[in-house]
Design a protein around this motif. Structure first.
Motif: not given
Length: 319
Positions: A142-150, A41-60
């Motif tokens: 992604v459900d905007p009501d269920r976003v978390y950070i740790a 991702y690149t934004g005004p503050a710079g660029t950061r790499a990330y990895k994303l896990y997309v589950p098989a069990n994600r339904g509709d």
């Protein structure tokens, strides 16, 4: 300043990494239909790499998202292996993002939680992390009501900052072996907070909402003083009133004993859950030895964080 920087780096270096970076675990086979891919991702503050896990069990329907911030010297792959978060995310159908701090931003790959420019909404690393979160929300169901950070250690301190700066984005926060938002303003004050704990509750952005927070900290942590866990909890409930408090004690077979303090509002919602792990040092509780900086004997922080997160929705906080 150079000596101070080396001292901070030495204290933040994870156990088990003597002499260099963790080589990284071999990739575990993914379930059919799941993916764990690199992006940036690149934004005004710079660029950061990330990895994303997309589950098989994600339904509709729309699914939750957990953003995981690694500790110093760690990588997304190492952190994913040590926490086993992807396996749990697969069980619950949750997306998991792992932003990566490069050595060009911090020599030990620590998130810069102690720099004023990296503690403010819309600036520095908080802007980058929020940008990664919003990019994933835009590109995936992604459900905007269920976003978390740790996060862990420096990542835990950064997660506390994100919760304080973006209470409209994250429904709940997890801080493992970290520090409260605003605990330091430079390297010397960072070292002091790590050694002694924050002597006073740090100033944070004024807001009508503090995200519900779950905290894990070992009472034998010699890298980040355990008092910091208390300060994270105090910060999480500072704006609340009429809270009830309950302390529970437990010890699973073959695991470390713990004290678990629950702070609940009059409606019965848990605003803060604090785990003090007896005899534990500076490591992810219940983690896998496949990753660095883990304590397999601890209670399962990954499972408990996921349970806590899925109990909270952003819209419910406004009710």
């Amino acid at each position: 300043m150079g000596q101070t920087l080396r001292g901070l780096a030495a204290r933040l270096r994870p156990a088990g990494l003597q002499g260099g970076r963790h080589a990284g675990p071999p990739a575990e086979p993914l379930p059919d239909g799941a993916s764990f891919t690199a992006a940036s991702y690149t934004g005004p503050a710079g660029t950061r790499a990330y990895k994303l896990y997309v589950p098989a069990n994600r339904g509709d329907g729309l699914r939750p998202l957990v953003v995981m911030l690694h500790g110093c010297t760690q990588s997304p792959d190492d952190f994913a292996a040590g926490t086993r978060m992807n396996a749990l995310a697969e069980r619950h159908g949750v997306f998991v993002a792992y932003p990566e701090q490069p050595a060009t931003a911090n020599a030990q790959r620590c998130w810069n939680w102690f720099k004023p420019e990296d503690q403010r909404r819309g600036h520095g690393e908080p802007d980058l992390l929020a940008g990664i979160t919003r990019r994933i929300m835009r590109d995936h169901p992604v459900d905007p009501d269920r976003v978390y950070i740790a996060g862990l250690s420096a990542g835990g301190a950064a997660a506390a900052i994100m919760g304080a700066a973006y209470p409209d984005l994250y429904a709940a926060v997890g801080v493992h072996s970290g520090l409260p938002a605003g605990a330091a303003h430079d390297l010397p004050s960072a070292l002091a907070a790590m050694r002694q704990g924050s002597r006073a509750l740090p100033d944070t952005p004024r807001t009508d909402r503090r995200p519900p927070t779950i905290i894990f900290h070992g009472d034998r942590d010699t890298v980040v003083h355990p008092q910091n866990g208390d300060r994270v909890a105090a910060q999480a409930i500072a704006a609340a009133s009429g809270l009830g408090t309950e302390v529970q004690h437990g010890e699973a077979p073959g695991r470390r004993a713990y004290s678990r303090t629950l702070h609940t509002d009059p409606a019965g919602r848990t605003l803060c859950e604090q785990w003090t792990i007896h005899g534990a040092g500076h490591a992810w509780a219940g983690g896998s030895p496949a990753g660095s900086y883990t304590d397999p004997q601890g209670p399962d922080a990954t499972m408990e964080m996921m349970r806590f997160f899925l109990d909270h929705r952003l819209s419910a906080a406004a009710d």
